[in-house]
Design a protein around this motif. Structure first.
Motif, PDB file in Angstrom:
ATOM      1  N   ILE A 197      31.907 -45.462  -8.948  1.00 47.97           N
ATOM      2  CA  ILE A 197      32.373 -46.827  -9.720  1.00 47.97           C
ATOM      3  C   ILE A 197      33.894 -46.716 -10.133  1.00 47.97           C
ATOM      4  CG2 ILE A 197      32.982 -45.921 -12.326  1.00 47.97           C
ATOM      5  CD1 ILE A 197      30.712 -43.532 -11.650  1.00 47.97           C
ATOM      6  N   GLY A 198      35.095 -46.435  -9.218  1.00 50.13           N
ATOM      7  CA  GLY A 198      36.430 -46.955  -9.298  1.00 50.13           C
ATOM      8  C   GLY A 198      37.062 -46.253 -10.101  1.00 50.13           C
ATOM      9  N   VAL A 199      37.852 -45.623  -9.387  1.00 47.98           N
ATOM     10  CA  VAL A 199      39.569 -45.026 -10.102  1.00 47.98           C
ATOM     11  C   VAL A 199      40.396 -45.645  -9.898  1.00 47.98           C
ATOM     12  CG1 VAL A 199      40.418 -42.880 -10.391  1.00 47.98           C
ATOM     13  CG2 VAL A 199      38.236 -42.907  -9.715  1.00 47.98           C
ATOM     14  N   ASP A 200      41.025 -46.357 -11.050  1.00 52.48           N
ATOM     15  CA  ASP A 200      42.631 -46.961 -11.666  1.00 52.48           C
ATOM     16  C   ASP A 200      43.337 -45.375 -11.883  1.00 52.48           C
ATOM     17  OD1 ASP A 200      41.034 -49.185 -11.553  1.00 52.48           O
ATOM     18  OD2 ASP A 200      40.093 -49.186 -13.224  1.00 52.48           O
ATOM     19  N   ALA A 201      43.112 -44.745 -12.248  1.00 52.53           N
ATOM     20  CA  ALA A 201      44.474 -43.647 -12.338  1.00 52.53           C
ATOM     21  C   ALA A 201      43.532 -42.630 -12.394  1.00 52.53           C
ATOM     22  CB  ALA A 201      45.299 -43.649 -13.587  1.00 52.53           C
ATOM     23  N   ALA A 202      44.275 -41.343 -12.153  1.00 59.18           N
ATOM     24  CA  ALA A 202      43.655 -39.954 -12.301  1.00 59.18           C
ATOM     25  C   ALA A 202      44.501 -39.165 -12.638  1.00 59.18           C
ATOM     26  CB  ALA A 202      43.386 -39.477 -11.090  1.00 59.18           C
ATOM     27  N   ALA A 208      39.956 -34.902  -0.228  1.00 61.95           N
ATOM     28  CA  ALA A 208      39.833 -36.212  -1.116  1.00 61.95           C
ATOM     29  C   ALA A 208      40.050 -37.468  -1.571  1.00 61.95           C
ATOM     30  CB  ALA A 208      38.544 -35.205  -2.385  1.00 61.95           C
ATOM     31  N   CYS A 209      41.381 -36.981  -1.869  1.00 61.41           N
ATOM     32  CA  CYS A 209      42.163 -37.817  -2.660  1.00 61.41           C
ATOM     33  C   CYS A 209      42.245 -38.441  -1.655  1.00 61.41           C
ATOM     34  CB  CYS A 209      42.982 -37.255  -3.513  1.00 61.41           C
ATOM     35  SG  CYS A 209      42.523 -36.977  -5.473  1.00 61.41           S
ATOM     36  N   ASP A 210      42.665 -38.197  -0.439  1.00 65.58           N
ATOM     37  CA  ASP A 210      43.585 -38.754   0.274  1.00 65.58           C
ATOM     38  C   ASP A 210      42.348 -40.331   1.244  1.00 65.58           C
ATOM     39  OD1 ASP A 210      45.604 -37.756   0.560  1.00 65.58           O
ATOM     40  OD2 ASP A 210      45.490 -36.310   2.562  1.00 65.58           O
ATOM     41  N   GLY A 237      41.647 -43.025  -1.687  1.00 64.39           N
ATOM     42  CA  GLY A 237      42.906 -43.448  -2.134  1.00 64.39           C
ATOM     43  C   GLY A 237      44.009 -43.271  -3.224  1.00 64.39           C
ATOM     44  N   ILE A 238      43.484 -42.333  -4.178  1.00 60.31           N
ATOM     45  CA  ILE A 238      44.133 -41.365  -5.142  1.00 60.31           C
ATOM     46  C   ILE A 238      45.267 -40.622  -4.592  1.00 60.31           C
ATOM     47  CG2 ILE A 238      44.067 -39.753  -6.569  1.00 60.31           C
ATOM     48  CD1 ILE A 238      41.078 -39.998  -6.766  1.00 60.31           C
ATOM     49  N   GLY A 239      46.753 -40.990  -5.728  1.00 62.74           N
ATOM     50  CA  GLY A 239      47.969 -40.464  -4.700  1.00 62.74           C
ATOM     51  C   GLY A 239      49.004 -41.937  -4.084  1.00 62.74           C
ATOM     52  N   SER A 283      47.608 -46.065  -3.202  1.00 62.15           N
ATOM     53  CA  SER A 283      47.248 -46.836  -4.188  1.00 62.15           C
ATOM     54  C   SER A 283      46.755 -47.048  -5.301  1.00 62.15           C
ATOM     55  CB  SER A 283      45.799 -47.887  -3.007  1.00 62.15           C
ATOM     56  OG  SER A 283      44.907 -47.283  -3.193  1.00 62.15           O
ATOM     57  N   VAL A 284      46.255 -45.756  -6.171  1.00 68.29           N
ATOM     58  CA  VAL A 284      46.135 -45.361  -7.032  1.00 68.29           C
ATOM     59  C   VAL A 284      46.263 -43.802  -7.380  1.00 68.29           C
ATOM     60  CG1 VAL A 284      44.327 -44.370  -8.747  1.00 68.29           C
ATOM     61  CG2 VAL A 284      43.164 -45.935  -6.686  1.00 68.29           C
ATOM     62  N   PRO A 285      47.468 -44.442  -9.268  1.00 67.73           N
ATOM     63  CA  PRO A 285      48.047 -43.482  -9.216  1.00 67.73           C
ATOM     64  C   PRO A 285      47.677 -41.749  -9.558  1.00 67.73           C
ATOM     65  CG  PRO A 285      48.317 -45.359 -10.578  1.00 67.73           C
ATOM     66  CD  PRO A 285      46.868 -45.621  -9.837  1.00 67.73           C
ATOM     67  N   LEU A 286      48.353 -40.904  -9.430  1.00 62.75           N
ATOM     68  CA  LEU A 286      47.940 -39.725  -9.535  1.00 62.75           C
ATOM     69  C   LEU A 286      49.219 -39.116 -10.328  1.00 62.75           C
ATOM     70  CD1 LEU A 286      46.333 -37.593  -8.819  1.00 62.75           C
ATOM     71  CD2 LEU A 286      47.134 -36.659  -7.020  1.00 62.75           C
ATOM     72  N   VAL A 287      48.479 -37.874 -11.506  1.00 64.16           N
ATOM     73  CA  VAL A 287      49.284 -37.147 -12.693  1.00 64.16           C
ATOM     74  C   VAL A 287      49.010 -36.328 -12.636  1.00 64.16           C
ATOM     75  CG1 VAL A 287      50.184 -37.005 -14.575  1.00 64.16           C
ATOM     76  CG2 VAL A 287      49.834 -39.425 -14.363  1.00 64.16           C
ATOM     77  N   VAL A 288      49.709 -35.142 -11.463  1.00 68.58           N
ATOM     78  CA  VAL A 288      49.634 -33.957 -11.740  1.00 68.58           C
ATOM     79  C   VAL A 288      50.531 -33.317 -12.883  1.00 68.58           C
ATOM     80  CG1 VAL A 288      50.259 -32.086  -9.602  1.00 68.58           C
ATOM     81  CG2 VAL A 288      49.830 -34.453  -9.715  1.00 68.58           C
ATOM     82  N   ASP A 289      49.143 -32.653 -14.017  1.00 74.77           N
ATOM     83  CA  ASP A 289      49.622 -31.442 -14.928  1.00 74.77           C
ATOM     84  C   ASP A 289      49.455 -30.176 -13.853  1.00 74.77           C
ATOM     85  OD1 ASP A 289      50.560 -30.173 -16.961  1.00 74.77           O
ATOM     86  OD2 ASP A 289      48.557 -30.915 -18.099  1.00 74.77           O
ATOM     87  N   PRO A 290      50.842 -30.064 -13.973  1.00 74.71           N
ATOM     88  CA  PRO A 290      50.608 -28.151 -13.163  1.00 74.71           C
ATOM     89  C   PRO A 290      49.960 -27.720 -13.531  1.00 74.71           C
ATOM     90  CG  PRO A 290      52.638 -28.988 -13.411  1.00 74.71           C
ATOM     91  CD  PRO A 290      51.701 -30.306 -13.707  1.00 74.71           C
ATOM     92  N   VAL A 291      48.788 -27.132 -14.066  1.00 75.97           N
ATOM     93  CA  VAL A 291      48.279 -26.203 -14.924  1.00 75.97           C
ATOM     94  C   VAL A 291      48.313 -24.717 -14.684  1.00 75.97           C
ATOM     95  CG1 VAL A 291      46.690 -25.455 -16.864  1.00 75.97           C
ATOM     96  CG2 VAL A 291      47.063 -27.701 -16.593  1.00 75.97           C
ATOM     97  N   ALA A 292      49.816 -23.764 -15.373  1.00 73.31           N
ATOM     98  CA  ALA A 292      49.166 -22.387 -14.599  1.00 73.31           C
ATOM     99  C   ALA A 292      49.226 -21.547 -15.135  1.00 73.31           C
ATOM    100  CB  ALA A 292      51.033 -22.065 -13.649  1.00 73.31           C
ATOM    101  N   ALA A 293      49.104 -21.373 -17.000  1.00 68.93           N
ATOM    102  CA  ALA A 293      48.980 -21.187 -17.768  1.00 68.93           C
ATOM    103  C   ALA A 293      48.128 -21.162 -18.885  1.00 68.93           C
ATOM    104  CB  ALA A 293      50.020 -20.100 -18.399  1.00 68.93           C
TER     105      ALA A 293
END
Length: 270
Positions: free
Chosen positions: A73-78, A95-97, A100-102, A104-114
């Motif tokens: 399908i392809g990914v434009d952002a993750a 897998a992201c490497d 291309g996620i991170g 060429s493809v933007p990657l938002v990291v929400d560091p969910v810890a609790a």
């Protein structure tokens, strides 16, 4: 034939109560006019009162989900949400490497810890993998103040400490840092701080008197991800996300015996 919409991928845990996790992400993607896809990392037994159990998905299956959607399908952002363990984080990074996620493809990291109830959603040993493996690949990291304390050891109580935390998070490798100020309850407004290594941008909005904010962090990160999938710049995507979460909190509702979710049920017309 109608054109394919922008495509966004959430790599996150499932919330059986439907308020947070990948359920909130997919709702938010839809509300922002983006096709949503998911790679499930864990299944939580969760309702409006709290999390009573967690079952982690095998790391190889998490990675396979990412590859499956990205190569077809392809990914434009993750974005990432609950990742639970070091092994899952490392599988996601590999897998992201590959796809291309991170980069060429933007990657938002929400560091969910609790969870907002204080239920731990990330094993202690996984914090180092966040610092050394995931954050260097992040286009943007979006921690709340509890997550800031876990990642860089700063207990943020004022604007100066918020800026110092942003600097230390940026030094770990994220290209942009958004330190959310929602947990500084002494302030009648809520100021989030965006930092790119050079400049600080303050995004201030009203603080709403409601306990029905379950899934707020997921919804903010997902709305930013949706904007990035459309090709928006990081500062504009964050500004959009800030407006989106404010309106979603305004529309929050009670659900069950505990807290209720935010309500990302419309597309912002901006």
């Amino acid at each position: 034939m109608q054109a394919t919409p922008p495509r966004a991928l959430t790599i996150a845990g499932s919330d059986s109560g439907g308020g947070a996790g990948l359920q909130a992400d997919l709702r938010t993607f839809f509300a922002n006019g983006v096709h949503g896809m998911s790679a499930v990392t864990a299944v939580t037994v969760q309702n409006s009162v709290g999390v009573s159990d967690v079952s982690e998905i095998p790391p190889s299956v998490v990675a396979a989900q990412i590859r499956a959607v990205a190569t077809d399908i392809g990914v434009d952002a993750a974005k990432t949400g609950m990742l639970a363990t070091t092994e899952i984080i490392m599988a996601i990074v590999a897998a992201c490497d590959e796809v291309g996620i991170g980069t060429s493809v933007p990657l938002v990291v929400d560091p969910v810890a609790a969870s907002m109830h204080g239920d731990q959603l990330l094993r202690d040993e996984a914090l180092e993998a966040y610092r050394t493996e995931l954050l260097p690949r992040a286009t943007l990291v979006t921690p709340n103040l509890d997550e800031v304390r876990l990642l860089v050891g700063i207990d943020v109580t004022n604007a100066d400490e918020q800026r110092q935390a942003a600097k230390e998070l940026h030094a770990l490798g994220a290209r942009w840092v958004l330190v959310k100020g929602g947990h500084m309850h002494h302030d009648p407004t809520c100021t989030d701080l965006l930092y790119d290594g050079n400049d600080f941008t303050e995004l201030t909005g009203p603080r709403y008197d409601t306990k029905h904010t379950h899934g707020g962090g997921d919804t903010l990160a997902a709305s930013i991800t949706a904007s990035l999938a459309k090709g928006t710049s990081v500062p504009d995507a964050v500004a959009h996300g800030k407006r989106f979460i404010e309106r979603s909190v305004q529309a929050s509702y009670p659900l069950g015996a505990g807290v209720g979710p935010v309500s990302p049920l419309w597309v912002l017309d901006d």
